[in-house]
Scaffold this motif. Structure first.
Motif, PDB file in Angstrom:
ATOM      1  N   ASP A 124       3.938 -16.932  -6.235  1.00  0.00           N
ATOM      2  CA  ASP A 124       3.712 -16.899  -7.678  1.00  0.00           C
ATOM      3  C   ASP A 124       4.986 -17.382  -8.363  1.00  0.00           C
ATOM      4  N   CYS A 125       4.946 -18.621  -8.848  1.00  0.00           N
ATOM      5  CA  CYS A 125       6.080 -19.225  -9.543  1.00  0.00           C
ATOM      6  C   CYS A 125       5.711 -19.489 -10.997  1.00  0.00           C
ATOM      7  N   THR A 126       4.842 -18.648 -11.554  1.00  0.00           N
ATOM      8  CA  THR A 126       4.369 -18.819 -12.925  1.00  0.00           C
ATOM      9  C   THR A 126       5.251 -18.024 -13.887  1.00  0.00           C
ATOM     10  N   ASP A 127       4.965 -18.199 -15.173  1.00  0.00           N
ATOM     11  CA  ASP A 127       5.687 -17.435 -16.197  1.00  0.00           C
ATOM     12  C   ASP A 127       4.709 -16.779 -17.165  1.00  0.00           C
ATOM     13  N   ASN A 128       3.506 -16.487 -16.659  1.00  0.00           N
ATOM     14  CA  ASN A 128       2.447 -15.958 -17.498  1.00  0.00           C
ATOM     15  C   ASN A 128       1.950 -14.639 -16.912  1.00  0.00           C
ATOM     16  N   PHE A 129       2.024 -13.589 -17.706  1.00  0.00           N
ATOM     17  CA  PHE A 129       1.716 -12.238 -17.233  1.00  0.00           C
ATOM     18  C   PHE A 129       0.262 -12.121 -16.776  1.00  0.00           C
ATOM     19  N   ALA A 130      -0.664 -12.680 -17.546  1.00  0.00           N
ATOM     20  CA  ALA A 130      -2.086 -12.582 -17.188  1.00  0.00           C
ATOM     21  C   ALA A 130      -2.373 -13.318 -15.887  1.00  0.00           C
ATOM     22  N   THR A 131      -1.770 -14.485 -15.713  1.00  0.00           N
ATOM     23  CA  THR A 131      -1.970 -15.251 -14.482  1.00  0.00           C
ATOM     24  C   THR A 131      -1.399 -14.506 -13.289  1.00  0.00           C
ATOM     25  N   ARG A 132      -0.248 -13.890 -13.467  1.00  0.00           N
ATOM     26  CA  ARG A 132       0.363 -13.117 -12.377  1.00  0.00           C
ATOM     27  C   ARG A 132      -0.593 -12.020 -11.895  1.00  0.00           C
ATOM     28  N   HIS A 133      -1.222 -11.349 -12.827  1.00  0.00           N
ATOM     29  CA  HIS A 133      -2.136 -10.269 -12.441  1.00  0.00           C
ATOM     30  C   HIS A 133      -3.394 -10.814 -11.781  1.00  0.00           C
ATOM     31  N   LEU A 146       1.864 -12.121  -0.828  1.00  0.00           N
ATOM     32  CA  LEU A 146       2.239 -12.706  -2.108  1.00  0.00           C
ATOM     33  C   LEU A 146       3.741 -12.552  -2.321  1.00  0.00           C
ATOM     34  N   VAL A 147       4.399 -13.657  -2.660  1.00  0.00           N
ATOM     35  CA  VAL A 147       5.831 -13.646  -2.988  1.00  0.00           C
ATOM     36  C   VAL A 147       5.956 -13.946  -4.474  1.00  0.00           C
ATOM     37  N   SER A 148       6.488 -12.996  -5.226  1.00  0.00           N
ATOM     38  CA  SER A 148       6.547 -13.111  -6.681  1.00  0.00           C
ATOM     39  C   SER A 148       7.994 -13.255  -7.141  1.00  0.00           C
ATOM     40  N   GLY A 149       8.245 -14.270  -7.969  1.00  0.00           N
ATOM     41  CA  GLY A 149       9.577 -14.473  -8.526  1.00  0.00           C
ATOM     42  C   GLY A 149       9.502 -14.676 -10.022  1.00  0.00           C
ATOM     43  N   ALA A 150      10.623 -14.423 -10.703  1.00  0.00           N
ATOM     44  CA  ALA A 150      10.688 -14.632 -12.149  1.00  0.00           C
ATOM     45  C   ALA A 150      12.139 -14.855 -12.530  1.00  0.00           C
ATOM     46  N   ALA A 151      12.356 -15.603 -13.624  1.00  0.00           N
ATOM     47  CA  ALA A 151      13.717 -15.855 -14.103  1.00  0.00           C
ATOM     48  C   ALA A 151      13.688 -16.153 -15.591  1.00  0.00           C
ATOM     49  N   LEU A 152      14.690 -15.640 -16.291  1.00  0.00           N
ATOM     50  CA  LEU A 152      14.847 -15.880 -17.723  1.00  0.00           C
ATOM     51  C   LEU A 152      16.310 -15.655 -18.081  1.00  0.00           C
ATOM     52  N   PHE A 154      19.905 -15.340 -17.767  1.00  0.00           N
ATOM     53  CA  PHE A 154      20.703 -15.188 -16.545  1.00  0.00           C
ATOM     54  C   PHE A 154      20.072 -14.208 -15.558  1.00  0.00           C
ATOM     55  N   ASP A 155      18.855 -13.755 -15.862  1.00  0.00           N
ATOM     56  CA  ASP A 155      18.227 -12.708 -15.055  1.00  0.00           C
ATOM     57  C   ASP A 155      17.139 -13.273 -14.149  1.00  0.00           C
ATOM     58  N   GLY A 156      17.111 -12.794 -12.920  1.00  0.00           N
ATOM     59  CA  GLY A 156      16.065 -13.181 -11.991  1.00  0.00           C
ATOM     60  C   GLY A 156      15.584 -11.982 -11.201  1.00  0.00           C
ATOM     61  N   GLN A 157      14.394 -12.082 -10.646  1.00  0.00           N
ATOM     62  CA  GLN A 157      13.874 -11.009  -9.802  1.00  0.00           C
ATOM     63  C   GLN A 157      12.928 -11.594  -8.760  1.00  0.00           C
ATOM     64  N   ILE A 158      12.835 -10.896  -7.640  1.00  0.00           N
ATOM     65  CA  ILE A 158      11.960 -11.339  -6.556  1.00  0.00           C
ATOM     66  C   ILE A 158      11.480 -10.128  -5.764  1.00  0.00           C
ATOM     67  N   ILE A 159      10.224 -10.197  -5.331  1.00  0.00           N
ATOM     68  CA  ILE A 159       9.651  -9.136  -4.503  1.00  0.00           C
ATOM     69  C   ILE A 159       8.503  -9.754  -3.700  1.00  0.00           C
ATOM     70  N   THR A 160       8.249  -9.189  -2.538  1.00  0.00           N
ATOM     71  CA  THR A 160       7.155  -9.643  -1.681  1.00  0.00           C
ATOM     72  C   THR A 160       6.148  -8.520  -1.506  1.00  0.00           C
ATOM     73  N   PHE A 161       4.885  -8.878  -1.566  1.00  0.00           N
ATOM     74  CA  PHE A 161       3.795  -7.935  -1.329  1.00  0.00           C
ATOM     75  C   PHE A 161       3.020  -8.429  -0.117  1.00  0.00           C
ATOM     76  N   ASP A 162       2.886  -7.583   0.898  1.00  0.00           N
ATOM     77  CA  ASP A 162       2.160  -7.972   2.108  1.00  0.00           C
ATOM     78  C   ASP A 162       0.972  -7.041   2.281  1.00  0.00           C
ATOM     79  N   PHE A 163      -0.194  -7.507   1.897  1.00  0.00           N
ATOM     80  CA  PHE A 163      -1.380  -6.658   1.849  1.00  0.00           C
ATOM     81  C   PHE A 163      -2.008  -6.422   3.216  1.00  0.00           C
ATOM     82  N   ALA A 201      14.501 -20.599  -4.242  1.00  0.00           N
ATOM     83  CA  ALA A 201      14.885 -20.749  -2.834  1.00  0.00           C
ATOM     84  C   ALA A 201      14.628 -19.464  -2.066  1.00  0.00           C
ATOM     85  N   MET A 202      14.870 -18.326  -2.697  1.00  0.00           N
ATOM     86  CA  MET A 202      14.592 -17.052  -2.039  1.00  0.00           C
ATOM     87  C   MET A 202      13.091 -16.841  -1.838  1.00  0.00           C
TER      88      MET A 202
END
Length: 257
Positions: A124-133, A146-152, A154-163, A201-202
């Protein structure tokens, strides 16, 4: 794997934790990258360079001059083109063995339900909350990691969900859909170009670790980057038993039985 591939991916194969086995998994994998912008650019390019056999690149936007400060998959010659077509051509120049499926549309639930069953991992390399859900719901339903990332700014975040792991939370466990949320975009707030490069990259690294079954992906761990101070913080997050998306008894393939 033929002789040319053995040479191309030799620096992976030399790594004990990867070797021929994980590299072959990369070659056999199908990764869906949703968003071909700041995050999707480095993510897709690293996946292609690493030999992921099939990439589905999804974005309904065209390349704009303001994109070129950070969206490294595109260049000045790409202005006005569909991002997925520009991305397909960039990947072909990098690694012509990778099959790229360009999807120049805004995805919906029907597209996700139709496409995800053939995927190994979704980024998930989007920037839209509804699309992410929407992506999260489909990944939960079909048991696709699912690998989810976000950046705005100077802030970034990343997390992986393995269902495939019943202990894994989902995106809605961490960011509930019904919580107050202010949609902000880099078009109004700005973004430090290398921040999206680091997170993207992460995301590729996480996807490769999931595909190759190597290391310990960021399942249940939300990593947050402050690139102004270059500091990382990690927050442990768990599956919420009352989550409306994954908190029920049915997960993965069981959701369709």
């Amino acid at each position: 794997m033929n002789d040319e591939q053995l040479l191309r991916y030799s620096r992976h194969i030399l790594v004990d934790e990867i070797g021929i086995e994980a590299q072959q998994r990369f070659l056999d994998a199908h990764a869906i990258v949703i968003g071909a912008g700041g995050l999707g650019s480095p993510a897709a390019m690293y996946l292609a360079a690493s030999g992921v056999g099939t990439l589905t690149l999804v974005d309904d936007d065209t390349v704009d001059l303001t994109n070129l400060q950070r969206q490294i998959m595109h260049d000045t010659g790409s202005l006005g083109r569909r991002k997925v077509e520009s991305g397909r051509d960039a990947i072909a120049r990098l690694n012509p063995d990778v099959k790229v499926n360009p999807v120049a549309e805004r995805i919906d639930d029907a597209w996700l339900d139709r496409t995800l069953p053939g995927a190994t991992v979704v980024l998930d390399c989007t920037d839209n909350f509804a699309t992410r859900h929407a992506i999260n719901r489909a990944c939960v339903a079909h048991g696709v990691p699912l690998v989810s990332g976000a950046a705005l700014r100077f802030d970034g975040q990343i997390i992986t969900f393995d269902f495939r792991d019943d202990a894994s939370p989902c995106y809605a466990c961490v960011f509930p859909e019904d919580q107050p949320f202010e949609e902000v975009a880099c078009s109004t707030m700005g973004v430090f170009a290398p921040t999206v490069g680091i997170i993207g990259a992460m995301q590729a690294a996480e996807a490769l670790r999931v595909i190759g079954a190597i290391g310990k992906p960021l399942v249940g761990r939300l990593m947050m980057l402050d690139s102004l101070r270059m500091e990382w913080n990690t927050m442990r997050v768990g599956r919420q038993p009352d989550c409306p998306v994954c908190g029920g008894a049915h997960r993965g393939h069981d959701a369709h039985q």
